[in-house]
Scaffold this motif. Structure first.
Motif, PDB file in Angstrom:
ATOM      1  N   ASP A  58       8.732   2.538   1.618  1.00 53.12           N
ATOM      2  CA  ASP A  58       9.986   2.630   0.858  1.00 53.12           C
ATOM      3  C   ASP A  58      10.329   0.903   0.495  1.00 53.12           C
ATOM      4  OD1 ASP A  58      12.390   2.520  -0.409  1.00 53.12           O
ATOM      5  OD2 ASP A  58      13.226   3.925   1.142  1.00 53.12           O
ATOM      6  N   VAL A  88       0.935  -1.275   0.002  1.00 49.05           N
ATOM      7  CA  VAL A  88       0.049  -0.214   0.009  1.00 49.05           C
ATOM      8  C   VAL A  88       0.721   1.221   0.154  1.00 49.05           C
ATOM      9  CG1 VAL A  88      -1.983   1.292   1.157  1.00 49.05           C
ATOM     10  CG2 VAL A  88      -1.736  -1.334   1.334  1.00 49.05           C
ATOM     11  N   LEU A  89       1.913   1.362   0.941  1.00 48.24           N
ATOM     12  CA  LEU A  89       2.793   2.491   0.959  1.00 48.24           C
ATOM     13  C   LEU A  89       4.066   1.869   1.640  1.00 48.24           C
ATOM     14  CD1 LEU A  89       2.871   3.563   4.070  1.00 48.24           C
ATOM     15  CD2 LEU A  89       0.492   4.329   3.457  1.00 48.24           C
ATOM     16  N   ALA A 149       6.025   1.015   6.474  1.00 51.44           N
ATOM     17  CA  ALA A 149       5.337   0.417   5.179  1.00 51.44           C
ATOM     18  C   ALA A 149       3.906  -0.528   5.557  1.00 51.44           C
ATOM     19  CB  ALA A 149       6.358  -0.353   4.481  1.00 51.44           C
ATOM     20  N   VAL A 206      -2.349   7.794   6.422  1.00 52.67           N
ATOM     21  CA  VAL A 206      -1.453   7.744   5.394  1.00 52.67           C
ATOM     22  C   VAL A 206      -0.114   8.438   5.926  1.00 52.67           C
ATOM     23  CG1 VAL A 206      -0.569   8.205   3.036  1.00 52.67           C
ATOM     24  CG2 VAL A 206      -2.551   6.892   3.701  1.00 52.67           C
ATOM     25  N   HIS A 207      -0.286   9.750   6.312  1.00 53.16           N
ATOM     26  CA  HIS A 207       0.876  10.818   6.633  1.00 53.16           C
ATOM     27  C   HIS A 207       1.573  10.186   7.931  1.00 53.16           C
ATOM     28  CE1 HIS A 207       0.396  14.667   4.081  1.00 53.16           C
ATOM     29  NE2 HIS A 207      -0.877  13.716   3.840  1.00 53.16           N
ATOM     30  N   ILE A 253       3.872   7.304   6.882  1.00 54.06           N
ATOM     31  CA  ILE A 253       4.917   7.642   5.888  1.00 54.06           C
ATOM     32  C   ILE A 253       5.915   8.577   6.786  1.00 54.06           C
ATOM     33  CG2 ILE A 253       5.752   9.177   3.958  1.00 54.06           C
ATOM     34  CD1 ILE A 253       3.142   8.389   2.782  1.00 54.06           C
TER      35      ILE A 253
END
Length: 281
Positions: free
Chosen positions: A39, A36-37, A102, A93-94, A97
C-alpha cells in the motif's frame, strides 16, 4: 542526522527516495526493479534489507514487524501467469500482502550506482583508488558520476593469491561454499577488480584492465580455464549472496539518515548451497 521533512514516512515516500538514489532507468532492460507490492500510503516504521526475498526473509520481516522489505534481487524477475497461493511465488505474495509488508527492489540499477553494490564490496576488502570496471556508456541513463559495473582498486597491502583468498574469506560473510581461487597461489596481487553477483560477463573487461585478480560470483569452468590459459588475471569465486550482503549495511545507514525509521539488515544466508565437502576427503 538529517531526516526528510516527513514525520512518519509512507511507503510512497521511501520508494521516492530510493528511486531518486537508484533511478529505475539505470537498470538493465531485462531487470525488474522498483516497488513490487504494498500500500503506497501505509506508514513505514521498520524496514528490513535483504539480498533475497524468499520465504525465510519474509518470515524474518513479519517477525520483526517490518512494514517494508528492500531487496537486491527481484521477487518477480520472470513473468508469472498466476499468483495462486499453492505456488512458491503466490505463497510469498499472499503472505506479504496479508502481513502488510511492502516490497521494493534495487538490483542492476544499484550495481551501477556510485556508491553502489560494488563499492560496498570493495570497502569490505579495503580497496583504494576505486574506478568502474566497466564505466557506464556515455549515451546511457547512468552515464557520469563514476557509475558503471564493478570496481577496480588497489589493495592496502600487496599479498599472494593464497593470502588474498584467506583475507577475502575472513572479510566477507561466511557461506557454506566459502571462497575459491584460480591461478598461481604465489602470484602477487596488487590490483583487484570486484563485481557483486555473477561476473562471467566481465572476465574480458578485467583482463583488458590488466588487474592482477578479479573477484565475483558464479564463475563457470570453461570461462575460468580459458581466462587463465590466455594470461588473464587470477580469479576468486565467492558465493553470490556474500558479494552483495555488504551493500545492505551501507544502504541501511543511508535510510536511517533520510527517515526516522528502524532499518534492519538480514544476516540470513540465502545462498542456495548448504552442504560442502572436499573431494577425496
Amino acid at each position: 542526522m538529517t531526516h526528510t521533512a516527513v514525520a512518519q514516512p509512507t511507503v510512497r515516500d521511501v520508494v521516492g527516495a530510493l528511486d531518486a538514489r537508484f533511478p529505475r532507468a539505470w537498470a538493465e532492460q531485462w531487470d525488474r526493479v522498483g516497488p513490487v507490492l504494498g500500500d503506497p500510503d501505509a506508514p513505514v516504521r521498520t524496514i528490513l534489507l535483504v539480498v533475497d526475498c524468499v520465504a525465510a526473509t519474509v518470515e524474518e520481516a513479519v517477525a520483526a514487524g517490518a512494514d517494508l522489505i528492500v531487496a537486491n534481487h527481484p521477487l518477480l524477475l520472470r513473468g508469472v501467469s498466476s499468483l495462486w497461493p499453492e505456488t512458491s511465488k503466490g505463497r510469498l505474495v499472499h503472505r506479504l500482502i496479508n502481513a502488510g509488508v511492502a516490497v521494493y527492489t534495487a538490483h542492476t540499477n544499484a550495481d551501477v550506482a556510485s556508491p553502489g553494490v560494488a563499492d560496498a564490496l570493495a570497502a569490505r576488502l579495503d580497496l583504494v583508488g576505486l574506478r568502474p570496471l566497466v564505466p557506464a556508456a556515455p549515451d546511457s541513463p547512468a552515464a557520469g558520476g563514476g557509475r558503471g559495473a564493478g570496481r577496480i582498486g588497489e589493495l592496502a597491502t600487496p599479498m599472494s593469491l593464497a593470502e588474498l583468498t584467506t583475507f577475502v574469506a575472513r572479510r566477507l560473510p561466511a557461506t557454506t561454499g566459502g571462497v575459491r581461487a584460480a591461478g598461481d597461489p604465489g602470484r602477487v596481487i596488487r590490483t583487484l577488480a570486484v563485481q557483486g553477483g555473477a561476473g562471467d560477463s566481465f572476465l574480458g573487461a578485467a583482463a583488458a584492465a590488466g588487474v592482477d585478480a578479479y573477484l565475483c560470483a558464479d564463475l563457470r569452468h570453461h570461462p575460468v580455464s580459458e581466462n587463465l590459459a590466455g594470461g588473464g588475471p587470477a580469479l576468486l569465486d565467492v558465493a553470490h549472496w556474500a558479494t552483495e550482503r555488504p551493500w545492505l549495511d551501507e544502504l541501511a545507514g543511508w535510510l536511517r539518515a533520510q527517515f526516522p525509521v528502524t532499518a534492519l539488515v538480514s544476516d540470513l544466508d540465502t545462498d542456495p548451497w548448504t552442504v560442502h565437502a572436499v573431494s577425496g576427503k
